[in-house]
Every structure is written in C-alpha cells, then in structure tokens.
Design an enzyme around this catalytic site. Sequence first.
Site, short mmCIF file in Angstrom:
data_model
loop_
_atom_site.label_atom_id
_atom_site.label_comp_id
_atom_site.label_asym_id
_atom_site.label_seq_id
_atom_site.Cartn_x
_atom_site.Cartn_y
_atom_site.Cartn_z
N GLU A 134 0.80 -1.32 0.07
CA GLU A 134 0.08 0.12 0.06
C GLU A 134 0.91 1.19 0.08
O GLU A 134 2.19 1.09 0.18
CB GLU A 134 -0.95 0.01 1.21
N LYS A 136 2.79 4.62 0.99
CA LYS A 136 3.19 5.29 2.19
C LYS A 136 2.95 6.70 2.29
O LYS A 136 3.58 7.68 1.41
CB LYS A 136 4.79 4.92 2.26
N ASP A 138 2.80 10.65 3.03
CA ASP A 138 3.63 11.44 3.44
C ASP A 138 3.07 12.57 4.23
O ASP A 138 2.81 13.69 3.65
CB ASP A 138 4.69 12.03 2.05
N TYR A 252 -6.59 -3.72 20.07
CA TYR A 252 -8.11 -3.84 20.34
C TYR A 252 -8.51 -4.95 21.20
O TYR A 252 -7.78 -5.96 21.71
CB TYR A 252 -8.59 -4.30 19.02
N LYS A 340 11.21 3.47 -0.13
CA LYS A 340 11.06 4.75 -0.29
C LYS A 340 11.43 5.09 -1.60
O LYS A 340 12.36 4.65 -2.51
CB LYS A 340 12.08 5.49 0.74
N CYS A 434 14.64 49.55 -7.79
CA CYS A 434 14.16 48.66 -8.83
C CYS A 434 15.28 48.13 -9.78
O CYS A 434 15.91 48.93 -10.57
CB CYS A 434 12.90 48.93 -9.48
N CYS A 437 13.72 49.72 -13.51
CA CYS A 437 13.64 51.03 -13.79
C CYS A 437 14.59 52.07 -12.71
O CYS A 437 14.64 53.31 -12.97
CB CYS A 437 12.23 51.56 -13.94
N CYS A 452 8.37 48.39 -6.46
CA CYS A 452 8.60 49.55 -7.27
C CYS A 452 7.02 50.06 -7.59
O CYS A 452 6.11 49.37 -8.27
CB CYS A 452 9.11 48.65 -8.65
N CYS A 457 6.86 51.02 -15.07
CA CYS A 457 8.13 50.41 -14.81
C CYS A 457 8.15 49.15 -16.28
O CYS A 457 7.20 48.27 -16.09
CB CYS A 457 8.33 49.57 -13.50
#
Length: 696
Positions: A134, A136, A138, A252, A340, A434, A437, A452, A457
Amino acid sequence: MANDRTKELQAKTTAFLKKIKTENISAKEIEDLREVLRFHEHRYYIQNDPLVSDFEYDSLYKQLEALEKENPDLIVPNSPTQRVAKGLTKEFPTVQHLVPMLSLDNSYNSEDLIDFDRKAKELTGLKEIEYCVEPKFDGASISLIYEDDHLVRGATRGDGVQGDDITPNIKQIRTIPLSAKFSDYGLQTVEIRGEVLINKDNFKKFNESLTEQGLAPLANPRNASAGTLRIKDPLEVRRRKLEAFVYHVSYYTLKKGAEDLHSHSQTLEMLWDLGFRSPDKEKKVLKGIEAVIDYCVEFENQRDELPYEIDGMVIKVNNFELQDKMGMTSHHPRWAIAYKFKARQATSKLIGVEYQVGRTGNIGPVAKIEPVHIGGVTVRSISLFNEDVIREKDIRIGDTVLVERAGDVIPYIVKPLTELRNGDEKPIKFPRHCPSCGTELFKSEDEAAWRCININCPAQVLERLIHFASKDAMDIRGLGTAIIEKFYTLGLLTSLPQIYQLDYEAIGQLEGFGKKSIDNLKTAIEASKKQPLHRLIFALGIRYVGETMAKTLAHAVDHLLDLQNFDEEALQNLEDVGPKVAGSVVQFFSNRQNIELIQALESIGLQLKNEKKDFTSGGSLEGQSFLFTGTLSKLKRSEAEEIVEQNGGTILSGVSSKLNYLVVGEDAGSKLEKAKKITTIKIISEDQFIKMINKG
Ligand code: IVH
C-alpha cells in the site's frame, strides 16, 4: 562550544558513512556510532532540523544494527537500536499510546526488498509469502482511540511512546468518523494508526490565499499538515481541509465469542467498511517479492497523478499469525518494510540572488544555485519569496543549501547547512532600487514585499502582458512568455490593447514566423476576445485578485465597469472579500488609466458583460466532481473544466474515491486504469459529458 561539538559529530558522521567495514571494530567505535545516531535523532525529532538525509541516517542505523548483531556482548540498553527516539512538544496534554508507535524499516531498491523477503521466509519457514502492499503516505502520523464505537482520543506520534492529545483538532478532519460500528466486528477498545494529509489542491489553494495576502507560502503539504495539527484554533484547522488515511490497528479488545481479525488486508477492508479512509482500494495482496517490486515501481510512476503526497510504499506480511511469529525490534516491526521513492531533496550551493519585478511591482528574490537533479528535473533557480524569508532562514551567498521539491510543488530552500560554512559566505544585500527602472523601492508596514511603485516600470509592463495572455487568464495560445518578451523588446507590443492590434507585417519579417504561425496567433488572439468576464478580471492583474476572487467579482456585476460603483463596504459584503482585496479593487477602479484601459479593451470587442451561461438550464452539476484525462476532441480541457465549475461542479486533480466522473478522451492512460478499480467512479466519454451538460 556547541558548534565545535556539532562539527566533531558531523566529521564522525562522514567517516562512518564512508566506512562500511564491520570487522575488528572496537567497543569505543561502536559507542561513537551510537553517539552520532543519538545526535542525529535529536536534530530530527527535537530540533526539527536534520543534518543528514533519511537515507544517510538509515545507513548509519543499519551499520549499527549489523555491528551489534556481530558483537552482541557490546549491546547496551540505551543504544538507539534498543529504544524509540524521544522528543515531545509541550503545548498539548501529553498522553500515553496504548501500544508504542513504531517506525518502519526503510528500503530504497529491489535488492533491499529481496533481502527483506529472504529474511521473512527464514523467520516464517515458508517458501512463499503473501504481502499486502500500500502507499506510504507523506504526512503527520496520528493515533486514534475508539471506545464502544466512539472516537475518544486523537494524538500525535510524539516520541512514539507518548504524544500530544489533539482530539479537538482531530475532530475537524472530515475523513475521520466520530463513531464507527466496531461492535459489529466484536471490537470494544480500538487503537488505530494513520496519517494526516492535506491534498495537493487544497495545499495550493491555501498557499494562494497566503500569497494573495502578501504572506510567504508554506513549504510543502507535509509541513502544512503537521503544523495545522498543532494549531490551537479548531476552526482554522477545519478551514485547512485536512484529510486522513488509516492503515493499522495497533490494539483491540475482542468481545467473547467474536471472530478475531486474521490479516492486514481484511483489517483495511473492515476500516473502509466502517467509514474510514483506509488504502483499501490502493492496496494489493501479492504473492512473492517480484510482484511486490513491480507494483511498487508501477505506483512510483503514478505518484504525481495522485491528489496527495506519498513518499513510498509499505510492504506488510499479510497474515497476522505470521506477523506475530516474526515479531518486532524496538524500532520497527520485522513483518513490514517501507520502500522509499527516489529522493526529492538534494544539496547544492547558492551562487547568487537575482531580483525579479512582478506585475504588481513586487520584488521577488530568486536564488541561483548550482544545477541539481531532483525527482527527474534539474533545478537552477528557486524563489526566496521576500526579504523576511532570507533573514529568517539566514541564507547567505556561498552557503550549501538543502533543496526540496515535493510533487508538483515548486522547489524551495529548506535551509542553509550552517555547519558547513567556512566563513567566506556573504550576506544577501537586498536592493533598495528597482532593478528594472531604478525607482526607489517602497515597503508598507503590513507587507513583507518591497515594491517598485512606478506603474510604467518596463519590467512590470512586461509581466502584466505575460500574465494577461497566460493559460489561466486569457489563454492566448502562441503568445507565451518568450514571444511576448521578443515582441516587447522589439517595441511591437507595449500595452494590453496592442495585443489586439499587432503589426503582423512586421512580425512576418521575424525569423520563425511563417504564414501558418501568424494565422494561428491571429485566431488565438481573436478567440480570446470571447473569454468570460472572470478571466478578463483575473487577467487585468489587480493585486490580491486571484482566480477565485475574480469569479466572485464577475458574479457580482452585469458589466465590468459596474465595479466602479462598489465601495469597500459593498465589496466586503461579497463572499470571502476582506479589507485587503476590497481596498485593492477600489484603488484599481479609481485610477483613470485603468478605466481607460478597460474602455479600450471594450472598444476592441472584448467581453466585458457578465454573460449568463447557456448551460445552467436546470442541469446543475452541484456536488459532483470531475476529472478529464486524455485528449479531448471537441472541447479544450480548460473549457471543459470551466463548464463544470460554472455549473457548480468541482475539478479534482487525481483519481480517488472522491471522484464522481472521469471524462475520457483519446489515449487515456493510468488515470483510466486506476478509475476502473474504483467502482463508484462513473467513466464517461466526451460526448456523454457534452450531452450531460446540454440536457441540463
Ligand atoms: S505501518 C507498526 N503503513 O510512515 C506499523 N505506516 O516511516 C507501522 N506511514 O511511522 C506503520 N504510510 O507514520 C504504515 N501505509 C502505511 C504508512 C505508514 C505512512 C508512516 C507512519 C510510520 C512512518 C515510518
């Protein structure tokens, strides 16, 4: 002092990583290795600041295991192999897990899995073993306790023995049932293990909302889910739309006479039937390790298509009797192993920082690093977002940096490896003018970004053009970034209305522009005039107005210029519009230049009216989710998705049990295969989809 110690242990780490020999080892050397491992565990679990990759840690751990196996007389009770790592956050009440939450042994290639299979056969005495394989997940691991069918406690992993009681937050996760009929299976007290995740779509949306507010986005979905679980505001937890997968019953009690559980796959089925999200549909029960390896590889290839992040597969001996026979170490069960996937982290050197001017004038620092391969792509440039991020992480030019690329999330710098500094690193000097410009930059108190403020510009104008034509905005095919840059530099395209008045004769003289490509470009530009209003609003690039906000605004008016009549209060009455958006919209529409721009676009023939859709004649897709796969022949994918959304449906990014319809075009691949396995998904053709929306 502490730094010297770190350096010393890092040097030892490197030495151990180089030396894999196990013969003639002294007690002192084994103790050194233990010390190195304890040090890295502390960095990982307590400081949340690892200095080695998972792979490196695992090889050190395995080296110690092997050494202790050969020299059992040298094992000490406090060896990292003899206990579960310690480390707790003190914010929530600490609670004891009923059974310690163990980790998993890791493997990285098929040889490791073959070795695992060989040991499993040895321990069980069998010739062939049945495995359950199954994903894994993350995310952040959790433990849940159900008592007489009711959820009574949810906790974080903590140090594996004790965790934080986060029950109020756990209850906000919709995929975790508050009650489940365990009694139907004769179970009374049940402890379950699982993983909390945030799916890629929700993560993206959440990050968009952060950036729209001028905040730095979160690094990756894993950090986002772990961080969210610790928030002390359950409503905020709910807003972030966490999800959970459960994959293990650790404890259980069984009522008298009830039949005991006998296999892992049966447990996943039971959990699924009880309303949990277990990997029941993703799991495969397979005989023999070859089939297991094939399935792991198959899944790795589909990794990016899943709606959530996975970092590998977990292979578990399916039969519980066999599991008991194999037992556990103090660190991991011997009957399971993680496979992995290829690392999506790497280290590189920061060569320099460049500064990009965004379409709203924001200055975005971009780290230039020595090219590095991560998960199939070469990374050279990484956004550093803003000056605060640089300061907080204390990133310097010349630093070795840890880079991560998670799924389709953009790469980011996790941190600099400060221990590796040699003193030549240079602090990053953020510019005060900037770069395009030369205008002096401005920073408001409530914002992280420098800006800016020169609306003309050149860099901003160019970015606005690129944004306007982009896929999610006006979607003008053939007018991508490179072409716009070319036209802009040549003075052929300097304003938005000019897109619709291009000098095709001049363009025809350029290299690479034949009659066919010019015709295509003309058609695409002409077609964009008919884009719905919300796309145009988004395309205008009003600050804080993302795609969703653009839809809200479009919905509220009959004509774009009606927005001139909305004051901040009226705007804030609209769904999800806060003071920032409202302020920005009012500012935009009170600027003469912007109104003139809109009028110019209207006179060219762009769609400024909010056309009520043709499709909504009763046939709403409310509550239905869709995904398109393969090549559609009649609709563009973006059009089809828009139709779904206009009709109240949602688009999912991957195949999962949440999906209602998979619309299949030509050459559909793995998504179709995956959907076939989930019986609740309706698989339909493009024609059936069109019929469905036209029928209403
Ligand atoms: S089984 C004794 N199954 O990965 C059972 N763990 O790196 C041990 N994880 O601590 C866990 N997906 O938090 C198992 N399908 C899965 C998993 C899974 C993710 C996490 C879990 C574990 C960690 C080990």
